[in-house]
Design a protein around this motif. Structure first.
Motif, short mmCIF file in Angstrom:
data_model
loop_
_atom_site.label_atom_id
_atom_site.label_comp_id
_atom_site.label_asym_id
_atom_site.label_seq_id
_atom_site.Cartn_x
_atom_site.Cartn_y
_atom_site.Cartn_z
N ARG A 100 64.23 21.07 61.25
CA ARG A 100 63.95 21.96 60.15
C ARG A 100 62.76 22.70 60.72
O ARG A 100 62.57 23.91 60.35
CB ARG A 100 63.42 21.28 58.96
N ARG A 101 61.81 21.92 61.37
CA ARG A 101 60.69 22.74 62.07
C ARG A 101 61.00 23.62 63.22
O ARG A 101 60.68 24.69 63.33
CB ARG A 101 59.81 21.73 62.79
N LEU A 102 62.22 23.16 63.89
CA LEU A 102 62.52 23.97 64.78
C LEU A 102 63.21 25.27 64.41
O LEU A 102 63.01 26.50 64.90
CB LEU A 102 63.63 23.49 65.69
N GLU A 103 63.85 25.19 63.04
CA GLU A 103 64.36 26.53 62.57
C GLU A 103 63.24 27.30 62.03
O GLU A 103 63.30 28.62 61.94
CB GLU A 103 65.34 26.06 61.34
N GLU A 104 62.27 26.74 61.40
CA GLU A 104 61.21 27.41 60.99
C GLU A 104 60.69 28.24 62.09
O GLU A 104 60.00 29.56 62.09
CB GLU A 104 60.10 26.54 60.43
N ILE A 105 60.38 27.55 63.59
CA ILE A 105 59.83 28.23 64.51
C ILE A 105 60.76 29.35 65.08
O ILE A 105 60.01 30.45 65.35
CB ILE A 105 59.48 27.10 65.79
N VAL A 106 61.78 29.14 65.03
CA VAL A 106 62.86 30.31 65.50
C VAL A 106 62.79 31.54 64.52
O VAL A 106 62.79 32.57 65.04
CB VAL A 106 64.39 29.69 65.51
N SER A 107 62.80 31.04 63.20
CA SER A 107 62.69 32.21 62.38
C SER A 107 61.45 33.01 62.22
O SER A 107 61.57 34.29 62.36
CB SER A 107 62.57 31.38 60.89
N ASN A 108 60.36 32.33 62.66
CA ASN A 108 59.12 32.99 62.63
C ASN A 108 59.10 33.90 64.12
O ASN A 108 58.78 35.04 64.17
CB ASN A 108 57.97 32.03 62.91
N ALA A 109 59.76 33.43 64.96
CA ALA A 109 60.15 33.91 66.34
C ALA A 109 60.70 35.38 66.19
O ALA A 109 60.24 36.52 66.64
CB ALA A 109 60.67 33.38 67.56
N HIS A 110 61.85 35.06 65.18
CA HIS A 110 62.73 36.37 65.08
C HIS A 110 61.91 37.55 64.17
O HIS A 110 62.32 38.67 64.67
CB HIS A 110 63.87 35.79 64.04
N GLN A 111 61.22 37.01 63.41
CA GLN A 111 60.31 38.09 62.76
C GLN A 111 59.38 38.81 63.43
O GLN A 111 59.10 39.91 63.31
CB GLN A 111 59.71 37.38 61.28
N GLU A 112 59.00 38.10 64.57
CA GLU A 112 58.08 38.71 65.60
C GLU A 112 58.74 39.61 66.35
O GLU A 112 58.07 40.27 67.16
CB GLU A 112 57.23 37.68 66.17
N GLY A 113 60.19 39.64 66.32
CA GLY A 113 60.96 40.66 67.46
C GLY A 113 61.34 39.83 68.54
O GLY A 113 61.89 40.44 69.49
N THR A 114 61.28 38.57 68.53
CA THR A 114 61.63 37.83 69.57
C THR A 114 63.43 37.67 69.69
O THR A 114 63.75 37.46 68.81
CB THR A 114 61.19 36.22 69.76
N ARG A 115 63.87 37.95 70.87
CA ARG A 115 65.19 37.76 70.86
C ARG A 115 65.76 36.97 71.95
O ARG A 115 66.86 36.67 72.19
CB ARG A 115 65.83 39.11 71.19
N TYR A 116 64.97 36.00 72.49
CA TYR A 116 65.24 35.21 73.62
C TYR A 116 64.41 33.99 73.61
O TYR A 116 63.44 33.97 73.48
CB TYR A 116 65.06 35.64 75.01
N VAL A 117 65.12 32.86 73.36
CA VAL A 117 64.73 31.31 73.16
C VAL A 117 65.24 30.60 74.01
O VAL A 117 66.22 30.47 74.26
CB VAL A 117 64.78 31.25 71.45
N PHE A 118 64.39 29.77 74.60
CA PHE A 118 64.70 28.85 75.61
C PHE A 118 64.55 27.29 74.80
O PHE A 118 63.30 27.35 74.42
CB PHE A 118 63.91 28.74 76.87
N LEU A 119 65.54 26.60 74.89
CA LEU A 119 65.34 25.06 74.41
C LEU A 119 65.19 24.13 75.14
O LEU A 119 66.36 24.35 76.10
CB LEU A 119 66.34 24.94 73.27
#
Length: 368
Positions: A100-119
């Protein structure tokens, strides 16, 4: 009349051959130009990507410990990105299994304009799959996971290749050990140490200590076992699975019982974190060391070392991002040929193995 017809036929044949040759030359020139143009375009896109701002997130499940595999990966990632100073990096560690926290982090990153995520360090499950599908306009990069989502790129360091070599070395080392006789001081050995090695190893076994039951770990164990079987088919591989919730004291007790019960003389296991290495040193076992830059172990008797360079992996992936390439593979494997993984056996091992074993070992390495 006949000669005239032959001349005409010859002329026609010459014209046909001439046209064929011209066509081949033109086609080759066009294709050659096309290849050169394509390569030049890719290079141009990479260079342009280095100056255009891109936001990247690196999300780590674990709390990073210096010299651990996760730490090495992140260090390689950041070192690679130094060539692309305009890329903005955000690193978050210690998410654990809180999806859930991971999804929240990814959501915030998406709103900031981030399109590349390394997990890093996450397991594939429904929660992670839902994140991939929800943010389908983002591109995720994951290590050693089986994922079918089109917006996910997986990459795997083929450490199992080095594990195969370690298994083979273990078997060759044991099978090369001869029965020790006090009246026979091994005329072929000038060094008494070599003879004592054979004495202690003759009745010993090979052990493997695993930290988790992941697909990645199973693949490493399987490779080690196959290497052992190829060199010494009569030997079994004894495996101990550690409980992730164990304390250091519990690990100590379990590993100690395991080593004594199965008369373990050669030990290997999960590279990072290496919860078993200090037991191998403390109990004078032969083992394999994971080479961490600046932190090589000099204790105990090491039969071989694993070398790992994550910058080879991230260099490939970052260039894809910098070039805005859409036609990328969804799966990348990195091993010996890419120089991401390598293996080096010790002088002690070289002295103990016979020429036949060394020949096969070097032959295996040359084929990787």
């Amino acid at each position: 009349m006949r000669n005239k017809n032959q001349d005409i036929a010859g002329l026609i044949l010459f014209i046909i051959l001439f046209l064929v040759i011209v066509s081949v030359v033109v086609l080759f020139s066009v294709n050659n130009f096309s290849f050169s143009s394509s390569s030049a375009t890719l290079q141009k896109n990479v260079l342009e990507g280095a100056t255009s701002v891109k936001k990247l997130y690196y999300i780590e499940s674990n709390n990073l410990e210096p010299k651990s595999m996760e730490y090495i990966n992140l260090h390689g990632f950041i070192s690679t990105l130094k060539k692309y100073p305009q890329m903005e990096i955000n690193v978050i560690e210690g998410v654990g299994s809180d999806y859930r926290r991971l999804e929240e982090i990814v959501s915030n990153a998406h709103q900031e304009g981030t399109r590349y995520v390394f997990l890093s360090g996450f397991e594939m499950n429904n929660a992670l799959g839902n994140i991939f599908r929800r943010f389908n306009d983002m591109r995720f990069f994951v290590s050693s996971l089986d994922v079918s989502e089109p917006n996910v790129v997986t990459y795997t360091d083929k450490s199992y290749v080095a594990k195969y070599l370690a298994g083979y070395i273990s078997g060759a080392f044991l099978s090369n050990s001869k029965k020790y006789d006090d009246n026979d001081r091994y005329s072929q050995y000038d060094d008494d140490l070599a003879a004592s090695l054979s004495k202690s190893l003759h009745s010993g076994n090979v052990g493997y200590i695993a930290n988790s039951c992941s697909t990645y770990e199973k693949r490493n164990i399987n490779a080690f076992a196959l290497g052992l079987q190829r060199a010494f088919s009569e030997k079994k591989l004894y495996v101990l699975w550690l409980n992730q919730d164990n304390t250091e004291e519990q690990n100590f007790s379990e590993i100690t019982r395991f080593i004594k019960k199965y008369n373990i003389r050669i030990l290997d296991g999960t590279n990072s974190p290496c919860k078993w290495c200090r037991y191998a040193m403390a109990q004078d076992l032969y083992y394999f060391n994971f080479m961490v830059k600046g932190g090589e172990s000099k204790k105990g008797t090491i039969l071989g070392r694993y070398y790992y360079d994550p910058s080879v992996i991230f260099r490939t992936i970052i260039e894809i991002i910098a070039a805005d390439s859409k036609s990328t593979s969804n799966r990348y494997f990195f091993g010996y040929s890419d120089k991401a993984i390598s293996f080096d056996y010790s002088r002690t091992l070289h002295k103990e193995l016979n020429e036949n074993s060394l020949y096969y070992l070097n032959n295996i390495i040359s084929e990787l």
